[in-house]
Design a protein around this motif. Structure first.
Motif, mmCIF file in Angstrom:
data_model
loop_
_atom_site.group_PDB
_atom_site.id
_atom_site.type_symbol
_atom_site.label_atom_id
_atom_site.label_comp_id
_atom_site.label_asym_id
_atom_site.label_seq_id
_atom_site.Cartn_x
_atom_site.Cartn_y
_atom_site.Cartn_z
ATOM 1 N N LEU A 23 54.697 8.097 74.234
ATOM 2 C CA LEU A 23 55.333 9.110 73.395
ATOM 3 C C LEU A 23 55.143 10.507 73.974
ATOM 4 O O LEU A 23 56.071 11.329 73.955
ATOM 5 N N GLY A 244 60.826 -0.488 60.423
ATOM 6 C CA GLY A 244 61.910 0.240 61.066
ATOM 7 C C GLY A 244 63.131 0.365 60.174
ATOM 8 O O GLY A 244 63.759 1.428 60.101
ATOM 9 N N MET A 262 60.345 10.870 58.663
ATOM 10 C CA MET A 262 60.623 10.813 60.101
ATOM 11 C C MET A 262 62.032 11.308 60.405
ATOM 12 O O MET A 262 62.247 12.044 61.380
ATOM 13 N N ILE A 274 57.712 13.673 64.391
ATOM 14 C CA ILE A 274 58.283 12.391 64.831
ATOM 15 C C ILE A 274 57.218 11.542 65.509
ATOM 16 O O ILE A 274 57.089 10.341 65.249
ATOM 17 N N GLN A 275 56.440 12.165 66.380
ATOM 18 C CA GLN A 275 55.403 11.441 67.108
ATOM 19 C C GLN A 275 54.342 10.895 66.169
ATOM 20 O O GLN A 275 53.903 9.753 66.304
ATOM 21 N N THR A 278 55.853 7.965 64.155
ATOM 22 C CA THR A 278 56.008 6.796 65.033
ATOM 23 C C THR A 278 54.664 6.124 65.290
ATOM 24 O O THR A 278 54.567 4.886 65.310
#
Length: 306
Positions: A23, A244, A262, A274-275, A278
């Motif tokens: 990432l 997901g 997100m 976002i990181q 995730t």
């Protein structure tokens, strides 16, 4: 069992570090200036340079990576332009809603998918098999977001039975759960049917029937136990899909979960947010895989002593 748990738990940090590294490289390769995005579009050049120093972007890449890892070890995900600081509290606040939606979808899947597969397999090439198999094909072909919009139009707009968005109680969980679990129900039902058909041809089933056991007893006591491992495998692997898939479903129903957060980060190019989201999705998937492996050992005693 304890040795197995220690070994599996030891792999989670290693995989997490690998994901963090990937990432980090991806987001560093994305076009755009992080300092400008963090400072805001109306900021002056001096403010952008001050933000660059604050974020450590003026340092070599390896130093930035080491600082990123050090921050994660201290629960500091970095600077989020959306929250003007560490986004961890906001992420932790959203996780329970995502877990609630995912747990609800799995519960519905187990309650519907496994019995449907058992009925279809026990009635191979009869009308219950044809009806259930037709429903499975339909559910596999329907995208969850399209199903969600249809459910909103019918159950919320026309019938006025259920709320169409938000998390204002148990009623608001019904439509998102159906939309998220529909595909998984079909997969579990199809897998269960195939395994039941295979098991019904084996000698132990014929022996049990010859002894006078009813079909219901044969299915519940013998066949179901032997098909549980592949069923648990499908559910465990698809639980990652639920994480997901929840991103789209949560935004569609304004469900206050991590997936919705997100997408908010994506819309404003908040790479730190976002990181962080995730990373929590990845860790959640690893924990789910560990839980599946533990269930294997409870279902099949030979694995506990292997």
């Amino acid at each position: 069992m304890l040795r197995f748990l220690v070994q599996r738990l030891a792999t989670i940090p290693l995989v997490a570090i690998g994901v963090i590294t990937i990432l980090f490289v991806i987001f560093k390769s994305v076009p755009g200036d992080e300092a400008t995005l963090a400072a805001g579009a109306t900021s002056t050049q001096a403010e952008i340079e001050a933000m660059r120093v604050r974020l450590g972007l003026d340092r070599p890449l390896l130093i930035q990576y080491a600082g990123h890892i050090w921050g994660l070890l201290h629960l500091d995900l970095g600077y989020s332009s959306t929250f003007r600081g560490n986004p961890l509290p906001a992420i932790l606040e959203r996780i329970p809603a995502t877990l609630l939606l995912m747990s609800s979808a799995i519960a519905v899947t187990v309650a519907i998918g496994i019995p449907a597969g058992l009925v279809a397999g026990a009635n191979q090439n009869r009308w219950p098999d044809y009806a259930i198999s037709g429903g499975v094909v339909a559910l596999l072909a329907i995208p969850n977001f399209w199903l969600g919009m249809v459910l909103i139009a019918v159950l919320s707009v026309q019938m006025r039975w259920l709320p169409s968005f938000g998390a204002a109680g148990a009623a608001s969980l019904v439509i998102p759960t159906i939309a998220l679990s529909a595909r998984l129900i079909a997969l579990v039902a199809r897998t269960t049917r195939g395994m039941v058909v295979e098991e019904m041809r084996k000698d132990y089933v014929r022996t049990a029937r010859a002894k006078g056991l009813r079909w219901k007893a044969v299915l519940s006591r013998h066949v179901l136990r032997n098909v549980l491992i592949p069923i648990v495998t499908v559910i465990g692997l698809q639980a990652g899909y639920l994480l997901g898939g929840s991103v789209v479903v949560e935004r569609l129903f304004a469900w206050p979960g991590l997936g919705d957060l997100m997408l908010t980060g994506v819309s404003v190019r908040d790479y730190t947010l976002i990181q962080g989201a995730t990373l929590f999705f990845v860790v959640g998937f690893l924990v789910i895989n560990l839980a599946v492996d533990i269930l294997y050992r409870f279902i099949n005693p030979r694995l506990r002593h292997g």
